[in-house]
Design a protein around this motif. Structure first.
Motif, short mmCIF file in Angstrom:
data_model
loop_
_atom_site.label_atom_id
_atom_site.label_comp_id
_atom_site.label_asym_id
_atom_site.label_seq_id
_atom_site.Cartn_x
_atom_site.Cartn_y
_atom_site.Cartn_z
N ARG A 163 0.81 -1.21 0.00
CA ARG A 163 0.00 0.00 0.00
C ARG A 163 0.85 1.28 0.00
NH1 ARG A 163 -5.09 0.49 1.23
NH2 ARG A 163 -4.78 2.03 2.88
N TYR A 164 1.99 1.29 0.67
CA TYR A 164 2.85 2.47 0.60
C TYR A 164 3.30 2.75 -0.83
CZ TYR A 164 6.79 5.64 1.40
OH TYR A 164 7.66 6.70 1.36
N ARG A 165 3.56 1.69 -1.57
CA ARG A 165 3.97 1.87 -2.97
C ARG A 165 2.81 2.39 -3.81
NH1 ARG A 165 8.35 -3.09 -3.87
NH2 ARG A 165 9.42 -2.74 -1.88
N GLN A 166 1.60 1.95 -3.51
CA GLN A 166 0.43 2.51 -4.19
C GLN A 166 0.33 4.01 -3.91
OE1 GLN A 166 -3.22 0.33 -3.33
NE2 GLN A 166 -2.05 -1.55 -2.98
N PHE A 167 0.51 4.38 -2.66
CA PHE A 167 0.45 5.79 -2.29
C PHE A 167 1.49 6.60 -3.06
CE2 PHE A 167 2.36 9.16 0.27
CZ PHE A 167 1.29 10.00 0.46
N ASN A 168 2.72 6.08 -3.17
CA ASN A 168 3.77 6.80 -3.87
C ASN A 168 3.44 7.02 -5.34
OD1 ASN A 168 5.57 7.28 -1.75
ND2 ASN A 168 6.51 5.26 -1.94
N ILE A 169 2.77 6.05 -5.96
CA ILE A 169 2.37 6.22 -7.36
C ILE A 169 1.38 7.37 -7.47
CG2 ILE A 169 1.20 5.16 -9.32
CD1 ILE A 169 2.24 2.43 -8.32
N GLY A 170 0.34 7.34 -6.62
CA GLY A 170 -0.67 8.39 -6.69
C GLY A 170 -0.11 9.77 -6.40
N ARG A 171 0.74 9.87 -5.38
CA ARG A 171 1.35 11.16 -5.04
C ARG A 171 2.17 11.68 -6.22
NH1 ARG A 171 5.27 11.74 0.17
NH2 ARG A 171 6.10 9.80 -0.69
N GLN A 172 3.01 10.82 -6.79
CA GLN A 172 3.87 11.29 -7.88
C GLN A 172 3.06 11.63 -9.13
OE1 GLN A 172 7.28 9.26 -10.38
NE2 GLN A 172 8.00 9.67 -8.31
N ASP A 173 2.00 10.86 -9.40
CA ASP A 173 1.15 11.20 -10.54
C ASP A 173 0.61 12.62 -10.43
OD1 ASP A 173 1.47 8.81 -11.87
OD2 ASP A 173 -0.42 7.93 -11.20
N ALA A 174 0.22 13.01 -9.21
CA ALA A 174 -0.30 14.37 -9.02
C ALA A 174 0.80 15.41 -9.24
CB ALA A 174 -0.90 14.51 -7.62
N PHE A 175 1.99 15.15 -8.75
CA PHE A 175 3.11 16.06 -8.99
C PHE A 175 3.34 16.24 -10.49
CE2 PHE A 175 4.05 15.81 -4.55
CZ PHE A 175 4.94 16.83 -4.26
N LEU A 176 3.37 15.12 -11.21
CA LEU A 176 3.64 15.18 -12.65
C LEU A 176 2.52 15.89 -13.40
CD1 LEU A 176 5.06 11.57 -13.11
CD2 LEU A 176 6.35 13.71 -13.28
#
Length: 360
Positions: A163-176
């Motif tokens: 789940r932490y890795r899922q969170f990192n994907i979503g967070r970075q998608d928003a940054f990008l």
């Protein structure tokens, strides 16, 4: 009460860490000051095992993390002496001075369904950060300074991915998607696992860009190899924020959640005492780097406000003994939370350069 610095009203940003009033007796232990979330409060985070919602105008976050030492609930209140304006944008509440904004957003993963390969948590994280970036653009506060992230079952696996890795994907998608950098000029941050509940994010933002600080003992988190997930975490090891004018200028230091990692590897697996010592060594290294980047700031280990996240409550005595040897009498809040790697037993965050009101 321990007031590290007087004249709180004379500076652009200060923090108070206060126990929650005893709801059964109607009085605070020791006794504690009244939780004032009106005039000078930018925002508040409440840490406790059971939901609590303080009254007041300032934005508030509840974090489901039991307090391990002292009162059963704590409030962390960020304050300023400057005039404030408040607002709400969808699920996000905020309050701002001329130079600093505090915001809080809580999202329920159940409101998201898997789609196009994106998990509910990934979508919730992306939605939270997209809401944050939209607010910052609307309010002319473009720079994220410090972000606190809390999510349920951070080390658990669902949809074939931690789940932490899922969170990192979503967070970075928003940054990008917002055209923001995902390396170097990124905010200080932490991400901890709670005992249940929603995705909770609260943050400080500002008009001036923070100065990122990295740790020479560690690989920058945004450069982690793919063995730690499809996307690297988007945060710096620390950030210095320059606030106020010449007369009352403050160089506030935010140290991200820090653990027993050297290079990019976890050290001392299973040894909580050694992990605590390694974590303190990393914080000392970050402070040294910050003092080189901002000459004259004079940050010291002993002057910081600390939050210590403990995976197993039974380890508290060992962790506290190690910390007390290095930081006797320092203002520290001990909380139960899961760390972003399952082999990490303790994580420590810190801040310095601001007035502090701490009531143990």
């Amino acid at each position: 009460m321990n007031v590290v610095e007087h004249h709180l009203a004379a500076v652009p940003l200060s923090v108070a860490c206060l126990p929650w009033p005893d709801t059964e007796q109607g009085t605070a232990p020791n006794p504690a000051p009244v939780l004032d979330l009106q005039g000078s409060a930018l925002g508040c985070a409440v840490f406790a095992a059971s939901p609590l919602a303080p009254p007041g105008e300032a934005p508030q976050s509840f974090v489901s993390t039991p307090v391990l030492d002292g009162p059963q609930a704590w409030a962390e209140i960020w304050r300023t002496a400057e005039p404030l304006r408040s607002g709400r944008q969808g699920p996000l509440t905020w309050r701002a001075s001329a130079d600093v904004l505090f915001g809080a957003i809580t999202l329920n993963e159940a409101d998201f369904v898997p789609r196009d390969g994106a998990t509910p948590l990934q979508q919730a994280a992306e939605a939270a950060y997209q809401a944050i970036f939209a607010l910052l653009a609307a309010e002319g506060m473009p720079y994220l300074l410090r972000v606190w992230n809390y999510l349920d079952d951070i080390n658990g696996e669902s949809f074939g991915l931690e789940r932490y890795r899922q969170f990192n994907i979503g967070r970075q998608d928003a940054f990008l998607a917002s055209g923001r950098p995902i390396t170097q000029n990124v905010p200080a941050a932490c991400a901890l696992g709670t005992i249940g509940g929603d995705l909770v994010v609260f943050f400080l933002a500002g008009r001036a860009a923070p100065i990122p600080v990295e740790n020479p003992r560690q690989v920058s988190a945004y450069h982690y190899p793919r063995e730690y997930g499809p996307r690297s975490p988007t945060f710096s090891r620390a950030a210095v924020v320059r606030l106020g004018g010449d007369g009352e200028r403050r160089d506030v230091l935010f140290i991200s959640g820090t653990a027993s990692i050297v290079g990019h590897r976890t050290l001392h697996v299973g040894d909580v005492a050694a992990q605590t010592r390694e974590t303190l060594a990393n914080i000392a290294a970050v402070i040294d780097q910050a003092n080189q980047i901002v000459p004259g700031a004079g940050y010291r280990l002993a002057d910081c406000l600390y939050k210590v996240y403990v995976r197993h409550p039974a380890d508290l005595a060992v962790i506290r003994a190690e910390i007390d040897r290095v930081l006797p009498g320092a203002p520290i809040l001990y909380l139960q939370a899961d760390v972003c790697r399952s082999d990490l037993l303790v994580e420590i965050e810190a801040s310095a350069g601001h007035p502090l009101e701490f009531c143990p």
